[in-house]
Design an enzyme around this catalytic site. Structure first.
Site, PDB file in Angstrom:
ATOM      1  N   THR A 191       0.838  -1.202   0.000  1.00 18.94           N
ATOM      2  CA  THR A 191       0.000   0.000   0.000  1.00 18.94           C
ATOM      3  C   THR A 191       0.874   1.253   0.000  1.00 18.94           C
ATOM      4  O   THR A 191       0.616   2.201  -0.759  1.00 18.94           O
ATOM      5  CB  THR A 191      -0.939  -0.016   1.232  1.00 18.94           C
ATOM      6  OG1 THR A 191      -1.737  -1.198   1.171  1.00 18.94           O
ATOM      7  CG2 THR A 191      -1.836   1.208   1.255  1.00 18.94           C
TER       8      THR A 191
ATOM      9  N   ASN B 171      -4.543 -10.263  -7.380  1.00 21.22           N
ATOM     10  CA  ASN B 171      -4.623 -10.907  -6.071  1.00 21.22           C
ATOM     11  C   ASN B 171      -5.803 -11.863  -5.956  1.00 21.22           C
ATOM     12  O   ASN B 171      -5.758 -12.813  -5.189  1.00 21.22           O
ATOM     13  CB  ASN B 171      -4.689  -9.857  -4.947  1.00 21.22           C
ATOM     14  CG  ASN B 171      -5.616  -8.708  -5.256  1.00 21.22           C
ATOM     15  OD1 ASN B 171      -5.525  -8.094  -6.314  1.00 21.22           O
ATOM     16  ND2 ASN B 171      -6.520  -8.419  -4.351  1.00 21.22           N
TER      17      ASN B 171
ATOM     18  N   GLN C  93       1.658  -9.530  -5.572  1.00 23.25           N
ATOM     19  CA  GLN C  93       1.288 -10.947  -5.643  1.00 23.25           C
ATOM     20  C   GLN C  93       2.261 -11.785  -6.474  1.00 23.25           C
ATOM     21  O   GLN C  93       2.260 -13.007  -6.367  1.00 23.25           O
ATOM     22  CB  GLN C  93      -0.124 -11.104  -6.223  1.00 23.25           C
ATOM     23  CG  GLN C  93      -1.225 -10.631  -5.294  1.00 23.25           C
ATOM     24  CD  GLN C  93      -1.357 -11.458  -4.021  1.00 23.25           C
ATOM     25  OE1 GLN C  93      -0.875 -12.592  -3.937  1.00 23.25           O
ATOM     26  NE2 GLN C  93      -1.998 -10.889  -3.019  1.00 23.25           N
TER      27      GLN C  93
ATOM     28  N   SER D 128       5.156  -6.457  -0.933  1.00 24.04           N
ATOM     29  CA  SER D 128       5.061  -6.589   0.528  1.00 24.04           C
ATOM     30  C   SER D 128       5.822  -7.810   1.006  1.00 24.04           C
ATOM     31  O   SER D 128       5.743  -8.872   0.381  1.00 24.04           O
ATOM     32  CB  SER D 128       3.605  -6.826   0.950  1.00 24.04           C
ATOM     33  OG  SER D 128       2.836  -5.680   0.825  1.00 24.04           O
ATOM     34  N   GLY D 129       6.454  -7.702   2.171  1.00 25.65           N
ATOM     35  CA  GLY D 129       7.162  -8.854   2.739  1.00 25.65           C
ATOM     36  C   GLY D 129       6.233  -9.987   3.161  1.00 25.65           C
ATOM     37  O   GLY D 129       6.552 -11.159   2.985  1.00 25.65           O
TER      38      GLY D 129
ATOM     39  N   THR E  86      13.647   6.134  11.359  1.00 23.27           N
ATOM     40  CA  THR E  86      14.554   5.041  11.737  1.00 23.27           C
ATOM     41  C   THR E  86      14.137   3.733  11.061  1.00 23.27           C
ATOM     42  O   THR E  86      12.955   3.370  11.076  1.00 23.27           O
ATOM     43  CB  THR E  86      14.541   4.873  13.278  1.00 23.27           C
ATOM     44  OG1 THR E  86      14.973   6.114  13.842  1.00 23.27           O
ATOM     45  CG2 THR E  86      15.442   3.753  13.732  1.00 23.27           C
TER      46      THR E  86
ATOM     47  N   CYS F 279      -9.536  -7.658   1.502  1.00 19.29           N
ATOM     48  CA  CYS F 279     -10.045  -6.300   1.705  1.00 19.29           C
ATOM     49  C   CYS F 279     -11.539  -6.239   1.389  1.00 19.29           C
ATOM     50  O   CYS F 279     -12.221  -5.335   1.841  1.00 19.29           O
ATOM     51  CB  CYS F 279      -9.310  -5.317   0.806  1.00 19.29           C
ATOM     52  SG  CYS F 279      -7.550  -5.583   0.753  1.00 19.29           S
TER      53      CYS F 279
HETATM   54  N1  PLP Z   1      -1.337  -4.978  -4.217  1.00 19.49           N
HETATM   55  C1  PLP Z   1      -1.809  -6.237  -4.288  1.00 19.49           C
HETATM   56  C2  PLP Z   1      -1.923  -6.888  -5.632  1.00 19.49           C
HETATM   57  C3  PLP Z   1      -2.188  -6.920  -3.131  1.00 19.49           C
HETATM   58  O1  PLP Z   1      -2.647  -8.157  -3.216  1.00 19.49           O
HETATM   59  C4  PLP Z   1      -2.075  -6.256  -1.878  1.00 19.49           C
HETATM   60  C5  PLP Z   1      -2.528  -6.931  -0.633  1.00 19.49           C
HETATM   61  O2  PLP Z   1      -3.456  -7.699  -0.641  1.00 19.49           O
HETATM   62  C6  PLP Z   1      -1.560  -4.948  -1.851  1.00 19.49           C
HETATM   63  C7  PLP Z   1      -1.211  -4.349  -3.037  1.00 19.49           C
HETATM   64  C8  PLP Z   1      -1.414  -4.199  -0.564  1.00 19.49           C
HETATM   65  O3  PLP Z   1      -0.418  -4.786   0.233  1.00 19.49           O
HETATM   66  P1  PLP Z   1      -0.335  -4.495   1.808  1.00 19.49           P
HETATM   67  O4  PLP Z   1      -1.680  -4.804   2.371  1.00 19.49           O
HETATM   68  O5  PLP Z   1       0.729  -5.414   2.289  1.00 19.49           O
HETATM   69  O6  PLP Z   1       0.021  -3.062   1.948  1.00 19.49           O
END
Ligand code: PLP
Length: 383
Positions: free
Chosen positions: A71, A149, A177, A197-198, A235, A322
């Site tokens: 995000t 996703n 993804q 994302s990790g 930091t 979501c």
């Molecule tokens: N983009 C995609 C394709 C995702 O699947 C997600 C999370 O589901 C995100 C962005 C957002 O990632 P995060 O929730 O780790 O910030």
């Protein structure tokens, strides 16, 4: 017993990543910016993680920025470009982007930007001719996801990059993804910005990284100290960064396992198709992530199916996490034109390298009975 098949929502932390993090949560707690021995230990660990991420992406370590996840990366890319190029006010995205992209585009619209949203076909695929036709001299950025996703559908990034870069326009890729589930090599993919994302790749939650191609003017995301070359003050989250680096190294090492994961996914889909009537496998006609199955069952409610599976310890998702609680089919299902009587009964099953064949078999055997009982109870019933 828990059978976890919701890996597109989040993944379990790899034990090796946890082991790598622990010293930085205990005795090696120095600030990476400090000049003493503990600071140097943390700084060295951040350097090593940056190398690990860069090796996975096929870019230079100087092009990697650590952040809090997908995000944030999406916000940084779109808003950073918007601020850096005031003469360009047109943005292009697809109709199936993550809600974070949609939300930032709503914000951009309020700032007088114009957004073109490209539709997808019934298999979730992008129309490259429409992409080409939509690029204008005032287009600031094209933002496309590498893999969806919900459906797992892969966009043809190489072709899209050729088109976008051929017109001299910037290209951002949301690879949240795709990382660890599809090969991505920035050495050969001429994109400008990428985020992930990790926690989607067996790293810690609240961590992530972004690729910013060398020389790209991008406004900082967080004003503050000189961390991350002044692009993101504050930091550094050293334990998180260390866990992320290790997770990326592991993801690379485990790429050969993807074939086994898609083999299990295919067995599951075969079992579902042969044991249950009125099923659609959304996106199956496209190139897809090897771990994702986006299944629509006619005449039942996806949420009810999720709950029945959950009662038996099986974790899946309806659409994206979501969108949980949402009573309408997700924007992805709508964009793909999935008929409502199927769309309402959609679940997403997503595997990982920790998924076993026994788990997949257990779920394959469980599904027909549950689907049958829900259908008998009546369409859209929660009974
Ligand atoms: N983009 C995609 C394709 C995702 O699947 C997600 C999370 O589901 C995100 C962005 C957002 O990632 P995060 O929730 O780790 O910030």
């Amino acid at each position: 017993m828990i059978i976890y098949l919701d890996n597109n929502a989040t993944t379990r932390l790899a034990p090796e990543a946890l082991d790598a993090m622990l010293p930085f949560l205990r005795e090696s707690f120095g600030n990476a910016g400090s000049g003493h021995v503990l600071g140097h230990l943390s700084e060295g660990a951040v350097v090593q993680s940056r190398d690990q991420v860069a090796a996975m992406l096929g870019c230079s370590p100087a092009e990697v920025l650590f952040n809090s996840g997908g995000t944030e990366g999406i916000n940084h890319a779109l808003r950073g470009v918007f601020e850096a190029f005031p003469g360009k006010r047109h943005f292009i995205i697809s109709a199936v982007e993550h809600p974070a992209v949609m939300a930032v585009c709503d914000w951009l619209k309020r700032k007088e930007a114009e957004i073109t949203i490209l539709g997808v076909d019934g298999e979730g695929q992008l129309d490259l001719a429409a992409l080409e036709a939509s690029i204008r001299p005032d287009t600031a950025l094209v933002s496309l996801m590498a893999a969806n996703n919900e459906s797992g559908v892969l966009f043809p990034l190489e072709k899209a990059a050729q088109i976008v870069k051929g017109k001299g326009t910037l290209l951002h890729v949301d690879a949240t993804q795709a990382i660890g589930k599809a090969a991505l090599d920035l050495m050969h993919l001429p994109i400008d910005l990428l985020n992930f994302s990790g926690h989607k790749v067996h790293g810690p939650k609240g961590t992530g990284a972004m690729f910013i191609r060398r020389g790209l003017r991008l406004k900082p995301f967080m004003l503050g100290g000189k961390q991350e070359r002044g692009r993101r003050g504050g930091t550094e989250n050293v334990p998180g960064i260390v866990g992320l680096g290790k997770a990326c190294e592991l993801a690379m090492a485990h790429l050969p396992r993807l074939a086994a994961i898609s083999g299990m996914r295919d067995r599951l889909e075969l079992a579902v198709q042969s044991g249950i009537h009125g099923v659609r496998i959304n996106g199956a006609g496209s190139a897809r992530l090897p771990n994702t199955s986006f299944l629509s069952f006619k005449g039942l409610e996806g949420e009810a199916l999720l709950l029945k599976l959950s009662e038996r310890g099986v974790c899946v998702s309806t659409g994206s996490a979501c969108a949980t609680g949402q009573k309408e089919p997700s924007h992805v299902l709508r964009a793909m034109g999935v008929p409502i009587e199927y769309a309402m009964g959609t679940i997403r099953i997503s595997l990982s390298r920790y998924t076993t064949l026994e788990e997949v078999q257990t779920v394959s055997e469980m599904l027909p009975g549950i689907v049958e009982s829900l259908r008998t109870a009546g369409p859209y019933s929660r009974a």
